[in-house]
Design a protein around this motif. Structure first.
Motif, PDB file in Angstrom:
ATOM      1  N   PRO A  50       1.831  -5.585  -0.953  1.00 24.53           N
ATOM      2  CA  PRO A  50       0.697  -6.523  -0.946  1.00 24.53           C
ATOM      3  C   PRO A  50       0.160  -6.738   0.461  1.00 24.53           C
ATOM      4  O   PRO A  50       0.930  -6.889   1.420  1.00 24.53           O
ATOM      5  CB  PRO A  50       1.299  -7.806  -1.531  1.00 24.53           C
ATOM      6  N   ASN A  51      -1.156  -6.667   0.569  1.00 25.76           N
ATOM      7  CA  ASN A  51      -1.890  -6.869   1.824  1.00 25.76           C
ATOM      8  C   ASN A  51      -1.753  -5.709   2.801  1.00 25.76           C
ATOM      9  O   ASN A  51      -2.246  -5.795   3.930  1.00 25.76           O
ATOM     10  CB  ASN A  51      -1.473  -8.177   2.511  1.00 25.76           C
ATOM     11  N   THR A  69      -4.038  -5.084  -3.077  1.00 28.55           N
ATOM     12  CA  THR A  69      -4.131  -6.387  -3.738  1.00 28.55           C
ATOM     13  C   THR A  69      -2.845  -6.770  -4.447  1.00 28.55           C
ATOM     14  O   THR A  69      -2.733  -7.866  -4.996  1.00 28.55           O
ATOM     15  CB  THR A  69      -5.275  -6.371  -4.764  1.00 28.55           C
ATOM     16  N   GLY A  70      -1.889  -5.884  -4.486  1.00 23.63           N
ATOM     17  CA  GLY A  70      -0.620  -6.136  -5.165  1.00 23.63           C
ATOM     18  C   GLY A  70       0.189  -4.864  -5.139  1.00 23.63           C
ATOM     19  O   GLY A  70       0.082  -4.063  -4.208  1.00 23.63           O
ATOM     20  N   THR A  73      -3.251  -0.775  -6.438  1.00 20.12           N
ATOM     21  CA  THR A  73      -4.595  -1.032  -5.921  1.00 20.12           C
ATOM     22  C   THR A  73      -5.525   0.065  -6.411  1.00 20.12           C
ATOM     23  O   THR A  73      -5.202   1.252  -6.293  1.00 20.12           O
ATOM     24  CB  THR A  73      -4.583  -1.064  -4.380  1.00 20.12           C
TER      25      THR A  73
END
Length: 846
Positions: A50-51, A69-70, A73
């Motif tokens: 994530p990120n 996004t998790g 993606t």
């Protein structure tokens, strides 16, 4: 051709290198690694942090950053140019590189999509390599000399058009322009070369310029190729190949084919086997619909070589020497002639046959579904057939005498179709009791053998092969085993096969899926779209590859205007519907407006549900990709989901509140359209609770066999159409014209409508038939476009079908299955692969 396809799709996953073993490896999944220029490619990266920042080099010079996004993606990208691309992803966490795909670059092929208004001036450029000079291309060492060859798919077809030049941009700051040879149209300098001094991802661009010699106007067309210099590698399958020498196919088509007789069968399941065992004079060249390879013919006839006369009414084919049937007997001009006569004698067969395609060029006023030889004047039909095709065993030639001028690329589509021009052994046919008596009465008698119940079972189940394969074993409805024809030596472009092929027609999609996942099948076809999620992990594990390609196919619900109620009772004793229920125009229109097209496309077929373009809505038989296609927005009366209006129409029809109970027939295994009927049944009950509809599975071959004029018990049913040849007449003649493949067994008769008192409807249908005749005969393109548009509008006004979707097609195969010469396009011809059918001599296992 009558066709059944159940769309399937998956994604292509690649394991990534990780800089830290504590971080789970990610997988990259495109929707398909073969797409069309200008079409969005959907990518998903799995197991992302994530990120994390994902830096994606798409291989065409564009680099983009995406934020994860998790754990997965998704993003999309549209390639503006055709070409061959290598996609690289780097993943960064806290500005630190944690993974890279530099040792497993993702290959993406983008096929050219030339607008129709540019087709006559276009020529698609090609970039190729010499594997002797550069054995690892498109991967190079820094400082290595890279050699590039330029070519083209087809020269421009427009008048006074030629290729002018080739311009290279090597992506390293160097460019080069090379003039085209006026004779060969190839570059006068070929290959060209350059070097790349530093490692990295480069993009080579080749721009081909065509010239109109009259106006001086030029046109540019470009293609791109990703070049990887340094420590890069493409993902390759490295697993074991099971059962080498045998290709096993699991097809979700319960019941299997209708027939293997090339002059009787007219559906896509039998067509696959026939295409592999029965030879034709010509065959399509890979995925091209305009280029051909001589097969049984020694060469392609032209005006220049004397094979075609100057007004395009006489075509003479020289028969290739050294070809044999599977019993070792030579294929002669007499066999070819005999086969063409037999084809013309089956035009009136029921259920409908595909031999009308050949007859339309050879027999004046020939009509699909109507025998050439009639009892009222058998001598006329006899003479027409005998004058249509002649042979000369001395010169080993067969000559077709067309009754009107026809351009080669149109006539060749008939000659290349095994369901209208397949070649059988005359001597063998006579030995199995299927010989022809060459008299008017003999011809008339023979025509009856094209009717269901009178078939020759030997030809139906095991015709003597003239092609690369032969039938070794056939268990009807279950499987067929094909082995190489021992007497087929191979010809240029069509190799001698080495593999045995086992095609299994399984009972349901889960069985097909299980055979594929367990390694017992190399190819699986017909998986419904809801298997999309299940297929994803397979590719991630290196157990599958997916290829997407456009089709010239369409699917629809058929209305039967003359239901056999006695036959319907055999499908279900409690079914009850008037035989002429759907002869009422307002009833058909009401049903058309009661279908939820958006819900079907987005959720049942699954475009929105699964995030993929399985198919698109359409209206009218002339679909996108055909000449003279008109988008639905230009027609009036195209139905949309409107229950209020549908109820008004049903009331207007006079049958509102009339109790009916009937099935809509769906091919066994098609869970997608079974669900569509369930949805449809619910909406119809909202309009009128007295209408009770239910889906009913029947084997595909059974549905074909039920389509007999005057005896068809199916009130409504789901089927489709795939191009026999890429021209509107193939579609409108089969789907609209009186006595056509669909109209004949579904009660579309002008006299029948008149008898029922539907005078206006009968007049509309008469006008439709008149328009079709005018459109098919039009020699001016502008006039043809106008007439075919009027044909479509009239058919829409008659609400002959509920149009569902024009699909995209997908191959789901094991990663070790490859196309001939490394080109999957050999299995993507819309006349063949659009039905999920394979030419197995163009599959390579290993």
């Amino acid at each position: 051709m009558v066709v059944i396809i159940i769309a399937a799709v998956a994604a292509y996953f690649l394991l990534m290198n990780r800089s830290s073993s504590s971080i789970q490896a990610v997988a990259l999944a495109p929707t398909s690694f073969v797409i069309l220029q200008g079409t969005a490619e959907n990518f998903t990266v799995y197991n992302t942090q994530p990120n994390a920042i994902l830096t994606v080099n798409f291989g065409d010079g564009v680099i983009k950053n995406f934020t994860a996004t998790g754990t997965s993606t998704s993003f999309s990208y549209t390639y503006q140019y055709p070409g061959h691309y290598l996609v690289l992803i780097n993943e960064y966490v806290n500005n630190k590189l944690v993974s890279s795909t530099n040792s497993s670059l993702l290959p993406i092929t983008v096929e050219a999509n030339i607008p129709s208004n540019e087709s006559s001036v276009a020529s698609v450029p090609l970039i190729t390599f010499n594997t002797t000079k550069n054995p690892t291309a498109p991967f190079f060492r820094a400082g290595e000399t890279a050699y590039f060859y330029a070519g083209f798919l087809q020269p421009p077809t427009g008048q006074n058009m030629r290729i002018e030049s080739y311009t290279w941009n090597f992506g390293n700051g160097q460019t080069q322009t090379v003039k085209a040879n006026n004779s060969t149209l190839l570059p006068t300098v070929n290959p060209v070369n350059t070097t790349y001094s530093s490692p990295g991802i480069y993009v080579v661009k080749l721009t081909l310029t065509t010239l109109n010699e009259s106006s001086g106007k030029t046109y540019n067309f470009s293609t791109l190729y990703t070049i990887a210099v340094g420590s890069y590698a493409e993902f390759k399958f490295t697993g074991n190949i099971p059962n080498p020498g045998t290709i096993t196919v699991a097809e979700n088509v319960p019941g299997g084919p209708y027939s293997f007789d090339p002059d009787i069968d007219y559906e896509s399941v039998g067509f696959e086997v026939i295409s592999n065992i029965i030879g034709t004079l010509l065959i399509y060249n890979g995925s091209s619909t305009t280029s051909f390879i001589p097969f049984i013919a020694a060469q392609i006839p032209t005006v220049q070589n004397g094979g075609i006369n100057t007004n395009y009414t006489t075509y003479t084919f020289k028969i290739r020497s050294g070809l044999y049937f599977a019993d070792g007997s030579p294929i002669t001009a007499y066999d070819v002639w005999y086969s063409m006569v037999r084809a013309l004698l089956t035009v009136g067969g029921t259920p409908g046959t595909g031999t009308w395609i050949l007859a339309q060029y050879l027999i004046p006023n020939s009509t699909a579904g109507v025998p050439v030889v009639s009892s009222s004047d058998p001598n006329q039909g006899f003479q027409e057939i005998m004058n249509a095709v002649t042979y000369n065993n001395t010169t080993d030639t067969v000559t077709f005498h067309l009754y009107k001028p026809t351009p080669p690329n149109l006539f060749f589509t008939a000659i290349a179709d095994p369901l209208t021009a397949g070649i059988l052994s005359a001597k063998w046919l006579e030995s199995v009791g299927d010989g022809i008596t060459f008299t008017p009465q003999g011809f008339l008698t023979y025509e009856n053998t094209a009717n269901e119940g009178h078939y020759n079972t030997q030809v139906e189940n095991d015709p003597l092969a003239s092609g690369p394969y032969m039938i070794k074993q056939y268990v009807p409805g279950q499987y067929v085993v094909l082995t190489p024809n021992p007497y087929f030596p191979g010809v240029p472009g069509i190799p001698k096969p080495n593999d045995t092929v086992v095609i299994e027609w399984v009972k349901d999609p889960q069985t097909a899926y299980n055979l594929f996942t367990s390694g017992q099948a190399d190819i699986v076809t017909g998986l419904p779209t809801n298997y999309f999620a299940s297929l994803k992990p397979l590719v991630a594990q290196g157990q599958a590859s997916i290829y997407q390609f456009p089709t010239l196919s369409e699917f629809f619900f058929v209305f039967n205007l003359n239901i056999s109620t006695s036959g319907l009772k055999q499908l279900g004793p409690n079914y009850n519907i008037p035989p002429n229920y759907f002869a009422n125009l307002y009833v058909r229109e009401a049903f058309a407006y009661a279908f939820n097209y958006t819900n079907y496309i987005e959720n049942i077929l699954g475009n929105a549900k699964y995030g993929f373009d399985f198919g698109e809505p359409y209206a009218g038989a002339i679909i996108k990709g055909l000449p003279y296609y008109t988008p639905p927005s230009e027609f009036t009366g195209v139905p949309t989901f409107n229950l209020t209006y549908a109820k008004q129409l049903l009331i207007k029809s006079g049958v509102y509140n009339e109790s009916v109970y009937f099935p809509i027939i769906v091919p066994s295994g098609d869970t997608v359209d079974y669900a569509a009927v369930q949805m449809f049944a619910q909406t119809m009950q909202q309009i009128d609770p007295n209408i009770k509809i239910e889906p009913l599975y029947e084997p595909f071959s059974t549905i074909i066999g039920l389509q007999v004029p005057g005896q068809n018990p199916m009130p409504m049913y789901y089927l489709g159409w795939i191009a026999d040849y890429p021209y509107p007449s193939d579609f409108v003649n089969a789907m609209y014209k009186e006595n056509g493949t669909y109209p004949a067994p579904n009660g579309w008769s002008i006299s029948y409508l008149q008898q029922l008192g539907y005078t206006n409807e009968a007049q509309m249908y008469q006008q439709l038939n008149n328009l079709i005749i005018q459109a098919d005969s039009a020699t001016n393109a502008t006039q043809a476009a106008l007439l075919y548009k009027q044909v479509e509008q009239q058919a829409i006004n008659l609400y002959m079908y509920i149009y569902l979707d024009q699909p995209n097609a997908f191959w789901v195969v094991k990663p070790y299955m490859n196309g001939y010469n490394g080109q999957i396009s050999y299995e993507e011809n819309p006349q063949i692969g659009g039905a999920g059918d394979s030419l197995y001599f163009w599959w390579v296992k290993g």
